[in-house]
Design an enzyme around this catalytic site. Structure first.
Site, PDB file in Angstrom:
ATOM      1  N   HIS A   1      -6.816  -1.310  11.508  1.00  0.00           N
ATOM      2  CA  HIS A   1      -5.590  -1.755  10.837  1.00  0.00           C
ATOM      3  C   HIS A   1      -4.335  -1.236  11.529  1.00  0.00           C
ATOM      4  CE1 HIS A   1      -7.719  -3.664   7.624  1.00  0.00           C
ATOM      5  NE2 HIS A   1      -8.351  -2.563   7.303  1.00  0.00           N
TER       6      HIS A   1
ATOM      7  N   ASP B   1     -18.383  -2.053   5.381  1.00  0.00           N
ATOM      8  CA  ASP B   1     -17.986  -2.223   3.996  1.00  0.00           C
ATOM      9  C   ASP B   1     -18.341  -3.591   3.447  1.00  0.00           C
ATOM     10  OD1 ASP B   1     -14.502  -1.951   5.100  1.00  0.00           O
ATOM     11  OD2 ASP B   1     -16.181  -3.158   5.850  1.00  0.00           O
TER      12      ASP B   1
END
Lengths: 435, 628
Positions: A112, A241
């Site tokens: 990110h 995830d």
């Protein structure tokens, strides 16, 4: 006795003495049970699988991928040097031929983090894959084309940003649809900058996608694209995830599914990204990935609570995924059929939010669109912290005109900025002028 | 402010006799979220509780190594017997009141008991004041390598993961249902009917002993205990995996438990014979056995865990090195033999251990043992020329020519140089003459070159060995930023040609070289003087409210507020209370060699702590010893 078919290196850095905060998912415990599982399975005793020490990324390594405002040391802690250093070491092991495959099981994650770093977002401070990729391109110039396949559940907006204008790095992200999950981006129309159209591909999958959906996308979209792009190196940002037990996402991937994904994708380097189901997912997925990388049978890997019947997609969902993949593949095939921009300079205005640090940022990017090279660009960035900076990027293979333009932007910066920054990739130079 | 020991997560990849890593310094770096915490000197984790300076601690420990066992009754003499059975020779040493009073060397025969008796008789002493007898034997090692043990079965429960059948060694290995996860929670129970079925098969196949293991049994031994309870009265010898070691690694646990069960009857028979033989010689002192890690343990502990006696030979030599050197410098120890030179390293007087356990018979185990490298370069190694260069080893084709052997060896070179009087000088010179001609040197010059090449080959292996020790992965930022590479400060050479190699070693290694007196019996001396040792592993999971210590079979409930200090206190007490069971002598010092503390979180709330500790009784040599 078992033997690995491919020499595989594992760089395991669980940073047992670092956390974002004591109750944060990014804390010391995150990789503890994974280590327990890997040790108990005896994976490191398998002939051909070996563990290596991480390395340390230095300031100059980070400056190749980022503009850290005001500077690198204000934006990171030592854990980030080691996390990025672990990736660099994984790359080195593969490129020096010490191993065929490497897995950097490191924390904290990075995808990110964008090119301009005004703070931390999505638990990331610096983009560990980008730091690694730029280190590779500096030290192994024969590696020209690189593909980053980001299979983390979240859209890797940071990696996308860094390689937006780069025609030599193909960035593919497969993630949970941004309408349903952070960071709220990663749609199919995000297709790359004008000089690199089609070299960013996003596959936004619906919630509750399971093995079948993920593997369909790999087999029918990603593998054909890679086949045509012909990268010199494939990097898998292996965020975990998307597991059915992950607490902050809504997908239904399994450990064996991920192992199969790895087997199909056949990446040279894997890097851990997110994944916070530290007891129920990470130990099993990582066992599966390590076995798959090494070419060892993973068919007996299974989570204790696995119930495959409960994880199947509804029939409509698979149709949606199939159609989605078809349309993206079609767009890829037509990527060169777009009209070129009319103006020499192409602008992009964006707002970026750093959720981990609660900072907001405004960016005005100006690209010198060029038919001879990827094009120089500058970013005027202003953050709510008060830092305003001018960041200039002269890309790999820049032509004379773009180089001149970049220099001009940097040298003639006016007052009103904290500093001007210059990245000159071919000369491996990084300059700061503090105003 | 919390005490440092609560913040320290250290986990020593170089598992040495006790913690030795890192420099203690005030960290105060911004990633230390408790910035300003003084990390205690992790080089001596055993004193994590104390606030002494690094230097003070080092001195105190060095002294304590020597003083810890003060001779209790000054009027009474204290005699120790140490016997090391090697592949070729059995060496014995008798130490009385801290002086070597007798040594003996006999050839190791087929019957090890006879060799022991022969060596003891060779010492020719009166054993009235004998207080301690230590044996280092090749019994288990030989049995395992030569596969000379009775049929042994294994009952294995594992669950998913890597297929355990990959590690099965015979048809007597049986896989049954049952699975436990990494937190020690059972998710597939074992089935009584299946266990009984397998038992019948094993009985039909006449297995004498059965090993029982399950995956993650060191987190929850209930499966092993259930199986054990159903089979214990059906087989003479039974071992359970969680008692072997508290460490993780299921394949290693499998093999360790298998070998342990297999050699139990052999050890039992041997001990009986030895006791009888010693009694006939007037010795009734209880026997201690030397283990692979250079520590000793009692005969009763050895009955239970005979597998730990494997590879005690090299350990004996290393402990001899510890006994014979006078300082605590980092020391490379080279045991120069006929075929190979064994390399080990001592840090602060304690040998560096193999982090996960040693290998035997080509299989990896959890047995704590020395980190050692055996390089094919010894006194009798083949000397030849290859591609214009002089080479030594790795093969050995028999004794040196000067002793009647077929091909030139370094001992021939030493003979030529006047350093080996037993050998026939003429034969030695003749053996080297062709090589000298080929290399265009005079014979003495060539002889010197041969010895130098031997030492250079050993040095090359040492460099690789040290590099490996320094490349172990680390898992904390602190250790990444503060590496503490091992750098030898001296070399000790023991073994046959030690004295004559000394100048060559100093030249090649560029550090001082020690060749101690009595180096010929370093191994027997090391065995004689090695302290009793044991290690226990403790894990406290305050969310599951459970404490487990696999080696002591402790599995108990704890309160949710249990802390790392509670765990350490419990461990120290447990090792002391169970000293006899663990095979330890009465006065022991304990060290915490690993401690880790993790917050367990669910939905942003702390649900508990995961606390992990490893405690050992401190290794080394018993005190009072000084060189005569």
């Amino acid at each position: 006795m078992i033997q690995a078919k491919r020499k595989t290196g594992l760089i395991f850095f669980p940073a047992y003495d670092w956390e974002i905060s004591p109750t944060h998912p990014e804390r010391q415990e995150r990789l503890l049970y994974t280590q327990d599982q890997v040790l108990e399975e005896g994976l490191l005793d398998i002939k051909g699988i070996k563990e290596f020490k991480a390395g340390l990324a230095r300031e100059e390594d980070i400056n190749r991928a980022h503009f850290c405002v005001p500077d690198v040391n204000s934006r990171i802690t030592h854990s980030h040097n080691i996390s990025a250093g672990g990736c660099m070491e994984a790359a080195r092991l593969v490129l020096e031929g010490v191993v065929e495959k490497a897995f950097a099981l490191v924390r904290p994650p990075g995808h990110h983090a964008m090119r301009v770093v005004q703070g931390a977002r999505g638990f990331c401070n610096i983009n560990i894959e980008a730091v690694m990729v730029e280190w590779i391109r500096k030290n192994y110039p024969h590696i020209k084309k690189i593909a980053i396949v980001d299979t983390d559940c979240h859209h890797g907006d940071g990696s996308q940003d860094i390689y937006w204008h780069d025609p030599n790095v193909l960035y593919i992200s497969m993630h949970q649809d941004g309408r349903t999950l952070y960071p709220g981006s990663g749609f199919t129309d995000e297709f790359g900058g004008p000089g690199a159209l089609g070299l960013t591909l996003n596959v936004p999958l619906p919630p509750r996608t399971s093995d079948q959906g993920f593997l369909h996308a790999i087999e029918n979209l990603i593998l054909p694209v890679l086949d045509e792009f012909k990268p010199d190196l494939i990097v898998n940002s292996a965020g975990q995830d998307n597991h059915y037990s992950d607490p902050i996402t809504h997908m239904a991937f399994t450990a064996r599914g991920y192992a199969r994904l790895n087997e199909l994708l056949d990446p040279d380097i894997c890097v851990l990204e997110g994944g916070y189901s530290i007891e129920s997912a990470l130990p099993y997925i990582n066992t599966g990935i390590i076995l798959a990388l090494a070419g060892v049978d993973y068919s007996f890997v299974r989570e204790p609570d696995l119930k495959p019947e409960e994880l199947r997609e509804e029939p409509g969902v698979m149709d949606y995924i199939k159609e989605l993949c078809d349309s993206i593949l079609d767009a890829w095939h037509r990527r060169n059929n777009h009209s070129l921009p009319n103006n020499q300079f192409v602008e992009r205005n964006r707002r970026i939010y750093y959720d981990t640090d609660s900072i907001s940022e405004n960016q005005l990017e100006t690209l010198r669109f060029c038919s001879n090279c990827p094009g120089a660009f500058k970013i005027d960035t202003q953050a709510s912290t008060g830092y305003r900076a001018l960041c200039v990027h002269i890309p790999h293979g820049a032509c004379k005109a773009c180089r001149r333009q970049g220099r001009e932007w940097f040298d003639t910066v006016k007052a009103g900025y904290y500093a001007a920054y210059l990245q000159d990739m071919d000369n491996d130079e990084y300059q700061i002028t503090i105003l | 402010m919390d005490t440092p020991s609560q913040h320290e997560n250290f986990n020593h990849p170089r598992e040495i006799g006790f913690a030795f890593h890192g420099a203690g310094a005030d960290i105060g770096e911004k990633d230390s979220f408790r910035s300003g915490t003084k990390y205690p000197c992790t080089s001596l984790g055993c004193v994590a509780k104390s606030k002494k300076s690094c230097q003070e601690i080092k001195i105190a420990l060095r002294e304590s190594f020597v003083e810890i066992y003060a001779i209790k009754k000054n009027e009474e003499s204290y005699m120790i017997l140490g016997i090391d059975i090697g592949g070729t020779h059995t060496d014995a040493v008798c130490v009385k009141d801290n002086q070597i009073v007798a040594t003996a060397k006999v050839i190791t025969g087929e019957n090890l008991v006879d060799s022991i008796v022969g060596a003891i008789q060779g010492l020719d002493m009166d054993y009235g004041v004998l207080k301690r007898v230590v044996l280092s034997t090749t019994l288990s090692t030989n049995a395992i390598i030569e596969k000379k043990y009775a049929a042994t079965g294994m009952i294995v429960s594992a669950g998913p993961g890597v297929d355990p059948r990959n590690y099965f060694l015979s048809d007597d290995f049986h896989l049954i249902e049952g699975a436990i996860d990494h937190r020690g929670r059972e998710y597939i129970p074992v089935r009584k009917d299946q266990i009984l079925e397998v038992t019948e098969i094993l009985k039909t196949n006449h297995v004498q002993g059965v090993g029982v293991i399950s995956k993650f049994s060191v987190r929850n031994p209930s499966h092993e205990k259930t199986i054990h309870s159903l089979i214990a009265d059906r087989f003479t010898y039974v071992s359970m995996g969680h008692r072997m070691s508290g460490s993780l690694n299921f394949p290693r646990r499998l093999h360790t438990t298998y070998f342990n069960t297999a050699v139990m009857p052999i050890q039992e028979r041997f001990v009986r014979s030895v006791k009888d033989a010693l009694k006939a010689l007037g010795i009734t002192t209880s026997i201690l056995f030397l283990k692979a890690d250079g520590g000793t343990y009692s005969s009763s502990a050895a009955d239970r865990l005979p597998v730990e006696t494997i590879l005690s030979g090299p350990a004996a030599s290393m402990m001899g090195g510890v006994a014979l050197k006078k300082n605590s410098d980092t020391t490379l120890i080279l045991d120069v033999g006929g075929t190979t030179t064994d390399i080990g390293i001592l840090i602060n007087g304690v040998p560096v251990l193999e982090p996960q356990g040693v290998c035997v018979g080509g299989l990896k185990t959890l047995v704590r043992g020395l980190k050692m490298l055996s390089v094919g370069a010894g006194g009798d190694s083949q000397v030849y020329i290859s591609e214009g260069r002089l080479k030594v080893g790795p093969h050995r084709h028999g004794p040196p020519v000067c002793m009647g052997g077929p091909q030139p060896t370094p001992m021939d070179a030493l003979c030529v140089l006047g350093e080996f009087e037993t050998g026939d000088l003429n034969k030695a010179e003749q053996s080297l003459a062709p090589l000298a001609r080929q290399m265009n040197k005079e014979i003495p010059e060539l002889a010197r070159a041969v010895v130098a090449e031997l030492v250079e080959t050993i040095k090359g292996a040492c460099d690789g060995f040290i590099h490996e020790v320094n490349s172990y992965p680390v898992y904390t930022i602190h250790e990444m930023l503060h590496p503490d590479p091992v750098k030898p400060e001296q070399v000790m050479v023991i073994g046959g040609p030690a004295k004559t190699l000394k100048p060559y070693v100093e030249e090649m290694f560029q550090i001082k070289c020690l060749v101690p007196d009595h180096f010929q019996v370093a191994n027997a001396l090391g065995a004689a003087l090695a302290r009793t040792t044991a290690q226990i592993t403790l894990l406290a999971d305050t969310q599951l409210k459970r404490l487990i210590c696999p080696e002591l079979d402790v599995d108990m409930e704890i309160p949710a507020w249990y802390t790392i200090n509670d765990l350490i206190s419990f461990g120290n007490q447990a090792i002391t209370d169970n000293a006899r069971y663990l095979g330890l002598s009465d006065d022991i010092e304990t060290d915490v060699i690993e401690q880790q503390s993790f917050n367990m979180i669910k939905d942003f709330n702390t649900t508990g702590k995961n606390l992990r500790v490893k405690i050992q009784s401190r290794p080394g040599i018993i005190s009072g010893w000084s060189e005569s």
